[in-house]
Enzyme design. Structure first.
Site, PDB file in Angstrom:
ATOM      1  N   HIS A  27       0.856  -1.185   0.000  1.00  0.00           N
ATOM      2  CA  HIS A  27       0.000   0.000   0.000  1.00  0.00           C
ATOM      3  C   HIS A  27       0.895   1.238   0.000  1.00  0.00           C
ATOM      4  O   HIS A  27       1.248   1.767   1.061  1.00  0.00           O
ATOM      5  CB  HIS A  27      -0.911  -0.030   1.232  1.00  0.00           C
ATOM      6  CG  HIS A  27      -2.035   0.947   1.174  1.00  0.00           C
ATOM      7  ND1 HIS A  27      -2.352   1.781   2.229  1.00  0.00           N
ATOM      8  CD2 HIS A  27      -2.938   1.228   0.198  1.00  0.00           C
ATOM      9  CE1 HIS A  27      -3.394   2.531   1.905  1.00  0.00           C
ATOM     10  NE2 HIS A  27      -3.764   2.214   0.682  1.00  0.00           N
ATOM     11  N   CYS A  86      12.262   0.924  15.829  1.00  0.00           N
ATOM     12  CA  CYS A  86      12.848  -0.261  15.183  1.00  0.00           C
ATOM     13  C   CYS A  86      13.912   0.176  14.182  1.00  0.00           C
ATOM     14  O   CYS A  86      15.031  -0.317  14.203  1.00  0.00           O
ATOM     15  CB  CYS A  86      11.766  -1.079  14.486  1.00  0.00           C
ATOM     16  SG  CYS A  86      10.567  -1.802  15.625  1.00  0.00           S
ATOM     17  N   HIS A 137      13.982 -10.882  11.746  1.00  0.00           N
ATOM     18  CA  HIS A 137      13.209 -12.055  12.138  1.00  0.00           C
ATOM     19  C   HIS A 137      11.936 -12.233  11.323  1.00  0.00           C
ATOM     20  O   HIS A 137      11.351 -11.268  10.829  1.00  0.00           O
ATOM     21  CB  HIS A 137      12.851 -11.984  13.627  1.00  0.00           C
ATOM     22  CG  HIS A 137      12.257 -10.668  14.028  1.00  0.00           C
ATOM     23  ND1 HIS A 137      13.034  -9.624  14.494  1.00  0.00           N
ATOM     24  CD2 HIS A 137      10.974 -10.202  14.028  1.00  0.00           C
ATOM     25  CE1 HIS A 137      12.261  -8.587  14.773  1.00  0.00           C
ATOM     26  NE2 HIS A 137      11.001  -8.909  14.491  1.00  0.00           N
TER      27      HIS A 137
END
Length: 264
Positions: A51, A146, A207
């Site tokens: 998106h 992050c 991960h």
């Protein structure tokens, strides 16, 4: 985008099982790097539909210094909903740190404005850095950063950017992060009178959540398509003057979306 699929393959083959903050469980590797030449097309995943509207609006929201999801919701972007409080606030997350970092001395620093000025006036500087990891305010954030630090590099009239991402949700988050920072690099290059160079994406803990494994394997069965191109309104010379309508992604022909649950 072969680089991204190679990351997925690497983690599936070499990842170690780890528990995590969300309780979902992951397979994880530590330390990995991808490089994208921005002259060879806009780096966006083609093996599933992304998106782009959300990517652009989130980046503009960061650059505004905003930390409330109201702007995002008004523009049909829901990617931060799970972390906001009842008033839509997220605490001192990315936008706050990028635009108004509060130092121990009480001074407020607009890191984005400063790095733009430094690129223009001192392009050989090794201090062209923006840092979102403000240790003193981590506990007040709805989600610790992050993608926490990025650095610019000028060479031969081109602007490159390297991102350090301490924690990387490979299936849902990383495709957004690649395109977001590639776009930021292109925007910064334009307002600084440079051409886009490379986007380099460096990971700490990369991960795959256990509930994304099958979706990742499905994506790996799809052959990447030619990268699209990103057209940016050439008349914009102020980084903070960009609007959604200044961007047009051309020739993006991805495979269908693959649904996956976000781990909160």
């Amino acid at each position: 985008m072969e680089q991204y699929l190679q990351l997925c393959e690497h983690v599936l083959q070499n990842g170690s099982p780890k528990s995590d903050r969300t309780g979902t469980g992951t397979i994880s590797v530590f330390g990995y790097q991808m490089r994208f030449d921005l002259e060879k097309g806009f780096p966006i995943v083609t093996t599933k539909k992304l998106h782009m509207r959300s990517i652009i609006h989130e980046l503009l929201w960061f650059l505004k210094g905003d930390t409330n999801i109201r702007y995002l919701q008004e523009n049909g972007v829901r990617i931060w909903n799970e972390w906001a409080d009842e008033n839509g606030d997220l605490g001192p997350v990315y936008g706050k740190q990028w635009r108004s970092w509060e130092g121990a001395n009480g001074k407020t620093v607009d890191q984005i404005t400063e790095v733009v000025e430094q690129i223009k006036t001192n392009p050989n500087s090794r201090r062209l850095i923006v840092n979102a990891w403000n240790v003193a305010e981590i506990e007040e954030m709805a989600l610790a950063p992050c993608h926490c630090l990025f650095q610019f590099y000028v060479n031969d009239g081109k602007l490159s950017c390297q991102l350090y991402q301490r924690s990387a949700d490979i299936f849902l988050g990383v495709p957004f992060n690649i395109s977001s920072y590639a776009l930021l690099t292109m925007m910064m290059a334009q307002v600084c009178g440079l051409k886009p160079g490379e986007f380099i994406h460096t990971f700490g803990d990369a991960h795959l959540y256990n509930n994304h494994i099958e979706q990742t394997k499905l994506q790996l069965t799809r052959k990447p398509k030619q990268l699209p191109t990103m057209h940016i309104n050439p008349e914009v010379t102020d980084l903070f003057a960009f609007t959604y309508d200044d961007f047009e992604l051309k020739h993006y022909d991805p495979y269908p979306h693959i649904k996956a649950e976000v781990s909160v």
